[in-house]
Design an enzyme around this catalytic site. Structure first.
Site, PDB file in Angstrom:
ATOM      1  N   ARG A 104       0.855  -1.200   0.000  1.00  0.00           N
ATOM      2  CA  ARG A 104       0.000   0.000   0.000  1.00  0.00           C
ATOM      3  C   ARG A 104       0.874   1.227   0.000  1.00  0.00           C
ATOM      4  O   ARG A 104       1.730   1.370   0.875  1.00  0.00           O
ATOM      5  CB  ARG A 104      -0.803   0.029   1.310  1.00  0.00           C
ATOM      6  N   THR A 108      -1.262   7.562  -0.817  1.00  0.00           N
ATOM      7  CA  THR A 108      -2.499   7.458  -1.616  1.00  0.00           C
ATOM      8  C   THR A 108      -3.387   6.300  -1.179  1.00  0.00           C
ATOM      9  O   THR A 108      -4.563   6.249  -1.545  1.00  0.00           O
ATOM     10  CB  THR A 108      -2.151   7.235  -3.099  1.00  0.00           C
ATOM     11  N   ASP A 200      -0.267  -2.847  11.970  1.00  0.00           N
ATOM     12  CA  ASP A 200       0.216  -3.266  10.647  1.00  0.00           C
ATOM     13  C   ASP A 200       0.540  -4.765  10.713  1.00  0.00           C
ATOM     14  O   ASP A 200       1.479  -5.181  11.395  1.00  0.00           O
ATOM     15  CB  ASP A 200       1.464  -2.453  10.284  1.00  0.00           C
ATOM     16  N   ASP A 203       4.146  -5.869   9.656  1.00  0.00           N
ATOM     17  CA  ASP A 203       5.151  -5.465  10.647  1.00  0.00           C
ATOM     18  C   ASP A 203       5.057  -6.333  11.900  1.00  0.00           C
ATOM     19  O   ASP A 203       6.077  -6.733  12.473  1.00  0.00           O
ATOM     20  CB  ASP A 203       4.961  -3.991  11.032  1.00  0.00           C
TER      21      ASP A 203
HETATM   22  C1  PRP Z   1      -1.410  -4.600   4.291  1.00  0.00           C
HETATM   23  C2  PRP Z   1      -2.281  -5.845   4.343  1.00  0.00           C
HETATM   24  C3  PRP Z   1      -3.051  -5.756   3.062  1.00  0.00           C
HETATM   25  C4  PRP Z   1      -3.257  -4.276   2.890  1.00  0.00           C
HETATM   26  C5  PRP Z   1      -4.652  -3.940   3.285  1.00  0.00           C
HETATM   27  O1  PRP Z   1      -0.335  -4.810   3.449  1.00  0.00           O
HETATM   28  O2  PRP Z   1      -1.545  -7.033   4.477  1.00  0.00           O
HETATM   29  O3  PRP Z   1      -2.371  -6.306   1.950  1.00  0.00           O
HETATM   30  O4  PRP Z   1      -2.320  -3.631   3.763  1.00  0.00           O
HETATM   31  O5  PRP Z   1      -4.936  -2.614   3.050  1.00  0.00           O
HETATM   32  P1  PRP Z   1      -5.968  -2.127   1.942  1.00  0.00           P
HETATM   33  O6  PRP Z   1      -7.197  -2.970   2.102  1.00  0.00           O
HETATM   34  O7  PRP Z   1      -6.185  -0.693   2.292  1.00  0.00           O
HETATM   35  O8  PRP Z   1      -5.336  -2.301   0.596  1.00  0.00           O
HETATM   36  P2  PRP Z   1       0.844  -3.754   3.267  1.00  0.00           P
HETATM   37  O9  PRP Z   1       0.578  -2.878   2.112  1.00  0.00           O
HETATM   38  O10 PRP Z   1       1.117  -3.082   4.576  1.00  0.00           O
HETATM   39  O11 PRP Z   1       2.045  -4.692   2.820  1.00  0.00           O
HETATM   40  P3  PRP Z   1       2.797  -5.856   3.608  1.00  0.00           P
HETATM   41  O12 PRP Z   1       1.853  -7.022   3.706  1.00  0.00           O
HETATM   42  O13 PRP Z   1       3.935  -6.124   2.712  1.00  0.00           O
HETATM   43  O14 PRP Z   1       3.206  -5.341   4.962  1.00  0.00           O
HETATM   44  N1  URA Z   2      -2.951  -2.896   6.645  1.00  0.00           N
HETATM   45  C1  URA Z   2      -2.613  -3.329   7.863  1.00  0.00           C
HETATM   46  O1  URA Z   2      -1.658  -4.102   8.028  1.00  0.00           O
HETATM   47  N2  URA Z   2      -3.342  -2.887   8.916  1.00  0.00           N
HETATM   48  C2  URA Z   2      -4.376  -2.062   8.782  1.00  0.00           C
HETATM   49  O2  URA Z   2      -5.018  -1.717   9.789  1.00  0.00           O
HETATM   50  C3  URA Z   2      -4.719  -1.620   7.489  1.00  0.00           C
HETATM   51  C4  URA Z   2      -3.994  -2.062   6.425  1.00  0.00           C
END
Ligand code: PRP
Ligand code: URA
Length: 209
Positions: A104, A108, A200, A203
């Site tokens: 993400r 944006t 997150d 994380d």
């Molecule tokens: C997080 C999560 C989803 C996304 C959800 O991933 O694992 O993929 O955010 O958010 P959305 O519904 O608003 O798109 P992130 O982008 O943090 O990546 P990561 O899994 O690599 O930490």
């Molecule tokens: N992605 C995450 O990991 N946590 C949230 O709360 C939203 C998006």
């Protein structure tokens, strides 16, 4: 929200509450996600079709139920999807795996693609896309778009936490894809995080913060 199944099994709810707690360690968070994924996988596969196969037990012949059709596909939305994927593969070791690499953009909130690899014959298979978090649904929507473009026709989306905003957006984009979640939370905050949420997911799984 006709398309949404909330898996309210007491074991799922108990484990999820420990995961939400900010004092839970990275190791425990990862272990609990793996445990919960077994229970969620049980629910998301509940209506799979069976067929009858003639077998012989040590006692006699019988017509035994077995899964019908081609092997399942689990599509992990990276990174955090892998936390659900691993437990699901414990339960369904023969499943095929697709990886959809998305992150993400923090400004944006749009999903940015960096990797995609899926089995070539998705048409005839049940495809279960997995990601712990459905926030804005930008990531889930793009992942399912890509899986459909690769031929997937019979899809489900499995997550741990969903926000009402994400469910609305995902249902508008993919009304044919049922959503399974362990909980439906209150709302998104101004940074697009689920509240009360768990923070997150990536994380917390990998200790990157
Ligand atoms: C997080 C999560 C989803 C996304 C959800 O991933 O694992 O993929 O955010 O958010 P959305 O519904 O608003 O798109 P992130 O982008 O943090 O990546 P990561 O899994 O690599 O930490
Ligand atoms: N992605 C995450 O990991 N946590 C949230 O709360 C939203 C998006």
């Amino acid at each position: 929200m006709e398309n949404v199944t909330v898996v309210d099994h007491p074991l799922v709810q108990h484990k999820l509450s420990i995961m939400r707690d900010k004092s839970t360690s990275t190791a425990s968070f990862r272990q609990l996600l793996r445990e919960i994924s077994l229970l969620l996988c049980y629910e998301v596969t509940r209506d799979l079709d069976l067929t009858i196969k003639a077998i012989e037990t040590p006692m006699q012949e019988m017509d035994a139920p077995t899964l019908k059709g081609k092997k399942l596909v689990f599509a992990s939305i990276l990174r955090a999807g892998n936390g659900l994927l691993e437990g699901m593969l414990d339960l369904v070791p023969s499943a095929r795996v697709a990886h959809v690499g998305l992150y993400r953009d923090h400004e944006t909130l749009e999903a940015v693609e960096y990797y995609y690899k899926a089995p070539t014959d998705l048409e005839d298979r049940v495809v279960i896309a997995v990601d712990p978090m459905l926030a804005t649904a930008n990531s889930a929507t793009l992942a399912v778009d890509k899986l459909k473009r690769s031929g997937a026709k019979n899809l489900r989306f499995l997550c741990l936490l969903a926000a009402p905003e994400g469910i609305k957006a995902f249902e508008a984009a993919h009304p044919d894809v049922p959503i399974f979640t362990a909980a439906l939370d209150s709302h998104l905050n101004d940074k697009g995080y689920i509240v009360p949420g768990l923070g997150d997911a990536g994380d917390r799984m990998y200790g990157t913060k």
